[in-house]
Design an enzyme around this catalytic site. Structure first.
Site, PDB file in Angstrom:
ATOM      1  N   ALA A   1       0.828  -1.211   0.000  1.00  0.00           N
ATOM      2  CA  ALA A   1       0.000   0.000   0.000  1.00  0.00           C
ATOM      3  C   ALA A   1       0.858   1.254   0.000  1.00  0.00           C
ATOM      4  CB  ALA A   1      -0.914  -0.013   1.230  1.00  0.00           C
TER       5      ALA A   1
ATOM      6  N   THR B   1      -0.212   3.877  -2.704  1.00  0.00           N
ATOM      7  CA  THR B   1      -1.094   4.872  -3.324  1.00  0.00           C
ATOM      8  C   THR B   1      -2.151   5.385  -2.352  1.00  0.00           C
ATOM      9  OG1 THR B   1      -0.763   3.711  -5.408  1.00  0.00           O
ATOM     10  CG2 THR B   1      -2.604   5.254  -5.331  1.00  0.00           C
TER      11      THR B   1
ATOM     12  N   GLN C   1      -6.102  -8.194 -47.469  1.00  0.00           N
ATOM     13  CA  GLN C   1      -4.834  -7.649 -46.995  1.00  0.00           C
ATOM     14  C   GLN C   1      -5.002  -6.810 -45.723  1.00  0.00           C
ATOM     15  OE1 GLN C   1      -2.449  -4.961 -49.550  1.00  0.00           O
ATOM     16  NE2 GLN C   1      -0.981  -6.626 -49.596  1.00  0.00           N
TER      17      GLN C   1
ATOM     18  N   GLU D   1       1.970   0.259 -11.521  1.00  0.00           N
ATOM     19  CA  GLU D   1       3.444   0.164 -11.447  1.00  0.00           C
ATOM     20  C   GLU D   1       4.106   1.269 -12.265  1.00  0.00           C
ATOM     21  OE1 GLU D   1       4.496  -1.742  -9.264  1.00  0.00           O
ATOM     22  OE2 GLU D   1       2.802  -3.105  -9.031  1.00  0.00           O
TER      23      GLU D   1
ATOM     24  N   GLU E   1       3.223   7.467 -18.922  1.00  0.00           N
ATOM     25  CA  GLU E   1       3.838   8.808 -18.901  1.00  0.00           C
ATOM     26  C   GLU E   1       5.004   8.835 -17.915  1.00  0.00           C
ATOM     27  OE1 GLU E   1       0.416   8.304 -18.623  1.00  0.00           O
ATOM     28  OE2 GLU E   1       0.294   8.573 -20.784  1.00  0.00           O
TER      29      GLU E   1
HETATM   30  C1  LIG Z   1      -6.222  -2.042 -10.628  1.00  0.00           C
HETATM   31  C2  LIG Z   1      -5.180  -1.251  -9.897  1.00  0.00           C
HETATM   32  C3  LIG Z   1      -4.412  -1.881  -8.938  1.00  0.00           C
HETATM   33  C4  LIG Z   1      -3.444  -1.157  -8.227  1.00  0.00           C
HETATM   34  N1  LIG Z   1      -2.747  -1.776  -7.224  1.00  0.00           N
HETATM   35  C5  LIG Z   1      -1.982  -1.037  -6.378  1.00  0.00           C
HETATM   36  C6  LIG Z   1      -1.407  -1.604  -5.200  1.00  0.00           C
HETATM   37  O1  LIG Z   1      -1.521  -2.808  -4.941  1.00  0.00           O
HETATM   38  N2  LIG Z   1      -0.746  -0.787  -4.348  1.00  0.00           N
HETATM   39  C7  LIG Z   1      -0.590   0.528  -4.586  1.00  0.00           C
HETATM   40  O2  LIG Z   1       0.029   1.213  -3.777  1.00  0.00           O
HETATM   41  N3  LIG Z   1      -1.087   1.101  -5.719  1.00  0.00           N
HETATM   42  C8  LIG Z   1      -1.797   0.361  -6.598  1.00  0.00           C
HETATM   43  N4  LIG Z   1      -2.357   0.932  -7.726  1.00  0.00           N
HETATM   44  C9  LIG Z   1      -2.168   2.343  -7.960  1.00  0.00           C
HETATM   45  C10 LIG Z   1      -1.352   2.674  -9.196  1.00  0.00           C
HETATM   46  O3  LIG Z   1      -0.005   2.416  -8.981  1.00  0.00           O
HETATM   47  C11 LIG Z   1      -1.646   4.150  -9.551  1.00  0.00           C
HETATM   48  O4  LIG Z   1      -2.974   4.182 -10.054  1.00  0.00           O
HETATM   49  C12 LIG Z   1      -0.703   4.720 -10.550  1.00  0.00           C
HETATM   50  O5  LIG Z   1       0.592   4.843 -10.023  1.00  0.00           O
HETATM   51  C13 LIG Z   1      -1.154   6.092 -11.048  1.00  0.00           C
HETATM   52  O6  LIG Z   1      -1.545   6.927 -10.000  1.00  0.00           O
HETATM   53  P1  LIG Z   1      -2.966   7.657 -10.075  1.00  0.00           P
HETATM   54  O7  LIG Z   1      -3.983   6.639 -10.407  1.00  0.00           O
HETATM   55  O8  LIG Z   1      -3.142   8.425  -8.824  1.00  0.00           O
HETATM   56  O9  LIG Z   1      -2.870   8.643 -11.298  1.00  0.00           O
HETATM   57  P2  LIG Z   1      -2.205  10.104 -11.289  1.00  0.00           P
HETATM   58  O10 LIG Z   1      -0.835  10.053 -10.713  1.00  0.00           O
HETATM   59  O11 LIG Z   1      -3.173  11.059 -10.733  1.00  0.00           O
HETATM   60  O12 LIG Z   1      -2.062  10.356 -12.855  1.00  0.00           O
HETATM   61  C14 LIG Z   1      -3.157  10.764 -13.673  1.00  0.00           C
HETATM   62  C15 LIG Z   1      -2.632  11.041 -15.058  1.00  0.00           C
HETATM   63  O13 LIG Z   1      -1.625  12.076 -15.015  1.00  0.00           O
HETATM   64  C16 LIG Z   1      -0.434  11.619 -15.586  1.00  0.00           C
HETATM   65  N5  LIG Z   1       0.721  12.189 -14.896  1.00  0.00           N
HETATM   66  C17 LIG Z   1       0.922  12.279 -13.554  1.00  0.00           C
HETATM   67  N6  LIG Z   1       2.126  12.812 -13.311  1.00  0.00           N
HETATM   68  C18 LIG Z   1       2.709  13.055 -14.514  1.00  0.00           C
HETATM   69  C19 LIG Z   1       3.965  13.584 -14.925  1.00  0.00           C
HETATM   70  N7  LIG Z   1       4.895  13.955 -14.051  1.00  0.00           N
HETATM   71  N8  LIG Z   1       4.205  13.701 -16.249  1.00  0.00           N
HETATM   72  C20 LIG Z   1       3.277  13.309 -17.151  1.00  0.00           C
HETATM   73  N9  LIG Z   1       2.073  12.798 -16.817  1.00  0.00           N
HETATM   74  C21 LIG Z   1       1.804  12.660 -15.527  1.00  0.00           C
HETATM   75  C22 LIG Z   1      -0.477  10.108 -15.412  1.00  0.00           C
HETATM   76  O14 LIG Z   1       0.384   9.449 -16.299  1.00  0.00           O
HETATM   77  C23 LIG Z   1      -1.938   9.805 -15.667  1.00  0.00           C
HETATM   78  O15 LIG Z   1      -2.168   9.766 -17.039  1.00  0.00           O
HETATM   79  C24 LIG Z   1      -3.257   0.210  -8.497  1.00  0.00           C
HETATM   80  C25 LIG Z   1      -4.024   0.822  -9.495  1.00  0.00           C
HETATM   81  C26 LIG Z   1      -4.971   0.110 -10.184  1.00  0.00           C
HETATM   82  C27 LIG Z   1      -5.795   0.800 -11.230  1.00  0.00           C
END
Ligand SMILES: Cc1cc2nc3c(=O)[nH]c(=O)nc-3n(C[C@H](O)[C@H](O)[C@H](O)COP(=O)(O)OP(=O)(O)OC[C@H]3O[C@@H](n4cnc5c(N)ncnc54)[C@H](O)[C@@H]3O)c2cc1C
Length: 388
Positions: A123, A125, A276, A363, A367
């Site tokens: 955990a 996020t 094709q 993971e 981006e």
């Molecule tokens: C099904 C699922 C399982 C998961 N499992 C886990 C888990 O077990 N443990 C855990 O801790 N997390 C987990 N996560 C969380 C996951 O790692 C995050 O969703 C991910 O890292 C993105 O974070 P966010 O969703 O807050 O998106 P945000 O960080 O809010 O990003 C939103 C958008 O902005 C873009 N963005 C953000 N910063 C930048 C930048 N600097 N430059 C360019 N673009 C940017 C992103 O690429 C994305 O397109 C899980 C997520 C999902 C969907």
């Protein structure tokens, strides 16, 4: 340069394929129907993992694992990736950061995890912290001889089949002191808020948790204060290879189904592969898979040969980016070739289409991988990717 898989690697790939075909594929529609793997099926699968000799796939023999090389793990994971609904996760991979635990932590958490008697979720996020890990608000404060944890965690994968969580918190609320804590699911004041539904069905869940003053002793701190990111860095590298392996397996299965369909489906008096437009889609799919597989096996072999950790990190981002996006392209084309049949939930390609979408998000999003790669280019030059 030897590009052949060894007899042992081939044997392990075969084992992974058979396990996938015999144990996991029959569960696909069960998960599709129930939205998760029903509780009464879980112990049976866990036992099957043990019986097939797949328990502790990513840890050393000294820590109770199988002692496999990265390439050996990769060829197994690739086959597991053929499954839909996240069933590959039934072959558990205990968190890499547990390797850095004390002898007692290894005894109490890593060893039983490798044996499948315990399972840990991870955990990091939070509602306000996704890509930007420094924005984590979960904090650990010292009270007497205890650490008190407060905060909210989202997307905690496989929480409902885990009995402990590795919580990433900032000591004193200081982002320069990211630290990992082992929190048992039974800990008082650890609240499960909900497990929302996602685009994919998944064998287990992705939970939202709240830590409302959870108390842990020093013996539950993994590594030292401030080591949180360092301990998870290696994990991210491994999970990126794992995602690359799974997406390769997923894309290959989708391509096989589409290729077979293109040969047997007749429209306008001939198999559709004779158009094709269809054949070019198959050609692009094959090339994409060929490139992804070459990249993946190369990096896995390089890791086994002891490539510098920093270069591995740089290349793992490129690999994860390419393979996750490749799978999106391939599965999308496969679905198109299947026409309306590809849109049916009973068709594996429809499920793969939903499944591989998250690989561009978790993971590290695509981006963020590009941010890492761009940074590497600035720091080390193009050679990190173009050199041989
Ligand atoms: C099904 C699922 C399982 C998961 N499992 C886990 C888990 O077990 N443990 C855990 O801790 N997390 C987990 N996560 C969380 C996951 O790692 C995050 O969703 C991910 O890292 C993105 O974070 P966010 O969703 O807050 O998106 P945000 O960080 O809010 O990003 C939103 C958008 O902005 C873009 N963005 C953000 N910063 C930048 C930048 N600097 N430059 C360019 N673009 C940017 C992103 O690429 C994305 O397109 C899980 C997520 C999902 C969907």
């Amino acid at each position: 340069m030897n590009l052949d898989l060894s007899p042992r690697e081939r044997e392990l790939a075969k084992l992974g394929r058979e396990f996938c075909d015999k144990v996991l594929l029959p569960l696909e529609m069960v998960v599709e129907e129930h939205g998760e793997l029903p509780h009464d099926r879980r112990e049976g699968v866990r036992q099957a993992v043990r019986d097939w000799g797949l328990a502790g796939i990513n840890h050393s023999k000294a820590d109770g694992g199988l002692g496999l090389t990265m390439l050996e793990q990769t060829v197994i994971e690739e086959q597991l990736g053929r499954t839909t609904n996240g069933l590959w996760t039934c072959v558990w991979r205990p968190p890499v950061s547990l390797r850095f635990g004390s002898p007692e932590q290894k005894r109490d958490y890593l060893l039983p995890s490798n044996q499948g008697r315990r399972r840990g979720a991870f955990a990091i996020t939070e509602p306000g912290s996704g890509s930007d890990n420094r924005a984590v608000e979960t904090r650990a404060d010292r009270r007497g001889d205890k650490w008190v944890l407060n905060g909210e965690k989202w997307f905690v994968t496989s929480y409902n089949t885990s009995d402990f969580v590795i919580v990433h918190a900032h000591v004193d609320g200081d982002p320069d002191k990211p630290t990992l804590f082992l929190v048992d699911s039974s800990a008082p004041k650890l609240r499960h808020l909900r497990s929302p539904k996602f685009m994919h069905n998944y064998a287990f869940d992705h939970a939202e948790l709240r830590l409302e003053g959870v108390e842990v002793g020093d013996e539950r701190m993994l590594g030292r204060i401030g080591q949180g990111f360092e301990l998870t860095k290696d994990w991210f590298v491994e999970t990126r290879l794992q995602i690359a392996s799974h997406t390769l397996g997923a894309a290959t299965r989708a391509a096989e189904i589409a290729n077979a369909h293109a040969g047997s489906r007749v429209q306008f008096g001939k198999p559709i592969r004779d158009f094709q437009a269809v054949e070019f889609m198959l050609a692009d799919m094959a090339v994409d898979i060929y490139a992804a597989k070459s990249m993946l096996y190369r990096l896995a072999a390089e890791m086994d040969r002891g490539l510098d950790r920093k270069i591995i990190h740089a290349r793992a981002s490129a690999l994860k980016l390419f393979c996750s996006e490749m799978a999106g392209r391939v599965v999308d084309k496969a679905l198109q070739i299947l026409g309306g049949r590809g849109y049916m939930r009973e068709n594996p390609v429809e499920r793969l289409y939903r499944d591989v979408r998250v690989d561009r998000i978790w993971e590290g999003t695509s981006e963020i991988q590009r941010v890492v790669i761009g940074g590497q280019l600035r720091k080390r030059g193009l050679d990190v990717y173009t050199g041989w």
